[in-house]
Design a protein around this motif. Structure first.
Motif, mmCIF file in Angstrom:
data_model
loop_
_atom_site.group_PDB
_atom_site.id
_atom_site.type_symbol
_atom_site.label_atom_id
_atom_site.label_comp_id
_atom_site.label_asym_id
_atom_site.label_seq_id
_atom_site.Cartn_x
_atom_site.Cartn_y
_atom_site.Cartn_z
ATOM 1 N N GLN A 33 0.864 -0.978 -0.173
ATOM 2 C CA GLN A 33 0.113 -0.214 0.040
ATOM 3 C C GLN A 33 0.807 1.312 0.083
ATOM 4 O OE1 GLN A 33 -2.755 -2.504 3.657
ATOM 5 N NE2 GLN A 33 -3.010 -0.047 2.933
ATOM 6 N N PHE A 49 -4.446 -1.163 -3.207
ATOM 7 C CA PHE A 49 -3.391 -2.343 -2.911
ATOM 8 C C PHE A 49 -3.149 -3.013 -3.505
ATOM 9 C CE2 PHE A 49 -7.897 -3.566 -2.735
ATOM 10 C CZ PHE A 49 -7.952 -4.867 -2.694
ATOM 11 N N ILE A 65 -10.633 -10.297 0.838
ATOM 12 C CA ILE A 65 -10.380 -8.364 0.977
ATOM 13 C C ILE A 65 -11.155 -7.944 3.007
ATOM 14 C CG2 ILE A 65 -9.121 -6.238 0.334
ATOM 15 C CD1 ILE A 65 -8.459 -9.034 -0.779
ATOM 16 N N TRP A 67 -10.565 -5.165 5.577
ATOM 17 C CA TRP A 67 -9.496 -3.830 6.197
ATOM 18 C C TRP A 67 -9.861 -3.785 8.095
ATOM 19 C CZ3 TRP A 67 -6.202 -0.666 3.372
ATOM 20 C CH2 TRP A 67 -6.540 -0.497 1.319
ATOM 21 N N LEU A 95 -15.256 -1.751 -2.084
ATOM 22 C CA LEU A 95 -14.320 -2.208 -2.345
ATOM 23 C C LEU A 95 -14.323 -1.832 -4.339
ATOM 24 C CD1 LEU A 95 -11.515 -3.307 -1.182
ATOM 25 C CD2 LEU A 95 -13.016 -5.346 -1.905
ATOM 26 N N LEU A 106 -9.408 -0.194 -1.802
ATOM 27 C CA LEU A 106 -10.609 1.004 -1.040
ATOM 28 C C LEU A 106 -11.186 2.013 -1.535
ATOM 29 C CD1 LEU A 106 -12.531 -0.367 1.460
ATOM 30 C CD2 LEU A 106 -10.751 0.824 2.775
ATOM 31 N N CYS A 121 -4.761 -3.280 4.594
ATOM 32 C CA CYS A 121 -5.363 -3.930 4.128
ATOM 33 C C CYS A 121 -5.134 -6.028 4.394
ATOM 34 C CB CYS A 121 -5.408 -3.443 2.347
ATOM 35 S SG CYS A 121 -6.084 -5.354 1.279
ATOM 36 N N GLN A 136 -1.135 -9.632 6.068
ATOM 37 C CA GLN A 136 -1.688 -8.561 5.767
ATOM 38 C C GLN A 136 -0.447 -7.006 5.901
ATOM 39 O OE1 GLN A 136 -4.032 -6.518 9.906
ATOM 40 N NE2 GLN A 136 -2.830 -5.408 10.124
#
Length: 224
Positions: A33, A49, A65, A67, A95, A106, A121, A136
């Motif tokens: 990211q 991402f 996915i 967050w 998303l 996002l 993410c 992550q």
């Protein structure tokens, strides 16, 4: 003939090899990211991402996915598979991701000052030989919210504008004295009091011209 018989057996293996996405870095799997992003309050922003992994995926990888915000172990704000959205982001999160791809974004709309935090993410998927895997972003994205300069100029009220214009047209008339009165009389001082025009009682006081029918000058005699 032997070559033709081998092709159907080789194609699935080739497809499975294509399903892996090995990372170019030293990590086996990671989520990438941007470190910092900035947007104005009230606007929208996309946090991009991408992710990579070394495994071959299962026939149904069931990619998810997720967050979270504030810090690495912070609250979850979005879950793609369960359609969960945190109450603070209701109707503000969406998303952008296509199944089978390894990147997306996002979107956070109607940004608030309270949205200024870190965002992380998280990716979950099922592999062919190593079961369910999840990882992550370590650093996440720091989102900065700036205040937009959206001010509207207010036009002055009609009455106050006319009053201002009269004040400017009088020039130095407020310094003139009535010739009928002698300011040098011993023991007497004269004070000039201006009454504002009835058009705008809220306007600041000024010394109007004596020839205006709507205005008058009042003189008071003060004994010392």
């Amino acid at each position: 003939m032997g070559l033709l018989l081998l092709l159907p057996l080789l194609l699935p293996a080739a497809l499975q090899a294509d399903s892996s996405a090995k990372c170019n870095s030293k990590h086996w799997h990671e989520v990438n990211q941007p470190e910092y992003l900035s947007a104005s309050e009230g606007d929208s922003i996309h946090i991009p991402f991408s992710f990579c992994y070394p495994w071959e995926l299962a026939r149904n990888p069931n990619v998810n996915i997720i967050w979270r915000w504030k810090h690495f172990h912070g609250e979850f704000i979005y879950n793609m598979n369960t359609h969960f959205i945190h109450k603070d982001f209701e109707n503000r999160l969406s998303l952008s991701w296509t199944r089978g791809s390894r990147n997306g974004s996002l979107q956070i709309s109607k940004l608030r000052r309270e949205d200024e935090y870190w965002y992380f993410c998280r990716v979950e998927l099922t592999t062919q030989r190593h079961g369910r895997q999840m990882w992550q972003s370590i650093n996440g994205t720091k989102l900065t919210i700036t205040r937009g300069l959206r001010t509207k100029a207010r036009a002055p009220a009609r009455g106050s504008f006319q009053n201002t214009e009269k004040c400017e047209n009088t020039g130095n008339k407020e310094q003139q004295r009535d010739p009928k009165l002698d300011p040098k009389d011993d023991g007497i001082h004269y004070a000039s009091l201006a009454l504002s025009s009835l058009i705008s009682p809220s306007a600041p006081p000024c010394y109007p011209s004596h020839d205006s029918p709507q205005e008058e000058t009042l003189y008071s005699i003060l004994k010392t």
